[in-house]
Design a protein around this motif. Structure first.
Motif, mmCIF file in Angstrom:
data_model
loop_
_atom_site.group_PDB
_atom_site.id
_atom_site.type_symbol
_atom_site.label_atom_id
_atom_site.label_comp_id
_atom_site.label_asym_id
_atom_site.label_seq_id
_atom_site.Cartn_x
_atom_site.Cartn_y
_atom_site.Cartn_z
ATOM 1 N N UNK A 337 0.848 -1.193 0.000
ATOM 2 C CA UNK A 337 0.000 0.000 0.000
ATOM 3 C C UNK A 337 0.882 1.240 0.000
ATOM 4 N N UNK A 338 0.680 2.075 -1.002
ATOM 5 C CA UNK A 338 1.379 3.349 -1.122
ATOM 6 C C UNK A 338 0.366 4.452 -0.821
ATOM 7 N N UNK A 339 0.645 5.269 0.192
ATOM 8 C CA UNK A 339 -0.270 6.344 0.559
ATOM 9 C C UNK A 339 0.426 7.692 0.491
ATOM 10 N N UNK A 340 -0.202 8.658 -0.162
ATOM 11 C CA UNK A 340 0.423 9.975 -0.326
ATOM 12 C C UNK A 340 -0.631 11.055 -0.160
ATOM 13 N N UNK A 341 -0.158 12.295 -0.022
ATOM 14 C CA UNK A 341 -1.095 13.370 0.237
ATOM 15 C C UNK A 341 -0.504 14.744 0.064
ATOM 16 N N UNK A 342 -0.980 15.664 0.875
ATOM 17 C CA UNK A 342 -0.691 17.084 0.732
ATOM 18 C C UNK A 342 0.802 17.398 0.634
ATOM 19 N N UNK A 343 1.608 16.729 1.439
ATOM 20 C CA UNK A 343 3.028 17.082 1.513
ATOM 21 C C UNK A 343 3.918 16.249 0.593
ATOM 22 N N UNK A 344 3.331 15.354 -0.197
ATOM 23 C CA UNK A 344 4.112 14.501 -1.088
ATOM 24 C C UNK A 344 4.387 15.234 -2.390
ATOM 25 N N UNK A 345 5.645 15.263 -2.804
ATOM 26 C CA UNK A 345 5.973 15.868 -4.093
ATOM 27 C C UNK A 345 6.008 14.793 -5.175
ATOM 28 N N UNK A 346 5.757 15.211 -6.389
ATOM 29 C CA UNK A 346 5.764 14.274 -7.519
ATOM 30 C C UNK A 346 7.140 13.638 -7.673
#
Length: 367
Positions: A337-346
């Motif tokens: 499971x990979x979870x990302x959000x507001x603070x994740x950069x491309x």
């Protein structure tokens, strides 16, 4: 370290920390005291409550809890009558309804389809006039699918039952359906502090108390509230309300970039678990048949990702959610499971996924 485990917890927002600090450093009064410092503390609690309620349906009350687990236990144990829930619910629901069933309460656990969504025709046959409570998760914590909670609520109300929504993964990101009667939320899944959650109760809905004592919260919850935690949760809710459109656009962009980079569903071998469309895009649950996930995590120690729910980590059992959508034990154990959000950069996400992909392919070549 690249952090890609947003379903387990989110980074604390600076705004939430700033709201908490005065109540941690110097303002120590009990918010249930009648003197001036106590009233000031109570005011901070109420500001937080109003901010959290603003992201809930209209016509209800927010009661603070120690977290979503307490909120869900309260909602389930505080109601009566047969329960209908889903096989992919969080353990805080499944274990609680199982405990109620051991005490004689009727329980129906509905299966889900291979995409992770409940079949509403099956649900309609199960939710009958004797049903007391229907419980369903808005956004699944493992595979990110969005259940048709509004339709389930309509079926529940038609049968005279209450609708409980575990909105922990969706609260502040997508709308909580108006048809819900009780809604559980957690601050630390929304860039707020750990140790505080909420149970929203529609006006007139009053589950029996779970905790007995001073009855500090009007709906019947006992215990001294922390002004710091309430203020932090409120600040996180206000930030979520203000940035929701931008946050959703950001995670959607990251989702499609990640799928393209890994060639999900293509020749690369990575497969998406759960519906590709009815989902929150900040969750990417993938499987690569034959993958040794424990070895992969060891080889990518500077990337924080998950083999499933943090609440079930270390159990040694394959994910009940992945088994419920029809995966074999081997396939479930080969999923991440990979979870990302507001603070994740491309750039950070794609660099981490490239590392994960190369390590996974090295495994396959060596097998």
């Amino acid at each position: 370290m690249t952090y890609l485990d947003y379903q387990a917890t989110t980074p604390l927002a600076p705004q939430a920390l700033a709201a908490m600090l005065p109540w941690l450093e110097a303002q120590h009064a009990n918010p249930h005291s009648a003197h001036a410092p106590g009233r000031a503390a109570r005011a901070a609690v109420e500001v937080g409550r109003e901010s959290i309620a603003a992201l809930m349906p209209p016509g209800g009350t927010v009661a603070f809890t120690s977290g979503a687990t307490e909120a869900l236990n309260w909602a389930i144990k505080g109601t009566q009558g047969p329960i209908v829930t889903l096989a992919t619910e969080h353990a805080a629901v499944l274990d609680t309804v199982a405990a109620e069933a051991r005490m004689g309460r009727d329980l129906t656990v509905l299966p889900v389809k291979p995409d992770g969504l409940v079949d509403l025709h099956v649900a309609e046959r199960a939710i009958v006039p004797e049903t007391g409570l229907v419980a369903a998760m808005l956004v699944n914590n493992e595979i990110g699918v969005i259940q048709p909670v509004a339709a389930l609520a309509e079926l529940a109300h038609r049968a005279g039952a209450l609708m409980l929504c575990d909105a922990v993964q969706g609260y502040g990101r997508i709308d909580v359906p108006d048809g819900c009667d009780m809604v559980a939320a957690s601050a630390h899944k929304l860039h707020g502090p750990k140790g505080i959650g909420a149970l929203w109760l529609r006006d007139g809905v009053m589950p029996a108390p779970l905790l007995h004592g001073g009855g500090q919260e009007a709906p019947g919850r006992s215990g001294t509230l922390s002004p710091a935690l309430c203020a932090g949760f409120g600040a996180a809710a206000r930030l979520a309300a203000a940035s929701r459109a931008g946050d959703m656009a950001h995670v959607a962009t990251l989702f499609y970039a990640a799928c393209d980079a890994l060639e999900v569903g293509g020749k690369g071998g990575w497969q998406l678990n759960g519906s590709p469309t009815d989902r929150y895009p900040g969750n990417l649950n993938l499987r690569l048949d034959g993958l040794d996930v424990a070895r992969l995590m060891s080889e990518c120690r500077d990337i924080a990702f998950s083999a499933g729910s943090a609440c079930a980590s270390g159990s040694g059992r394959p994910s009940h959610v992945l088994r419920a959508i029809g995966l074999t034990d081997a396939q479930a154990r080969s999923s991440i499971r990979i979870g990302f959000g507001r603070d994740t950069t491309r750039d950070a996400l794609l660099a981490a996924l490239d590392r994960i992909d190369r390590a996974a392919r090295t495994q396959r070549m060596a097998a």
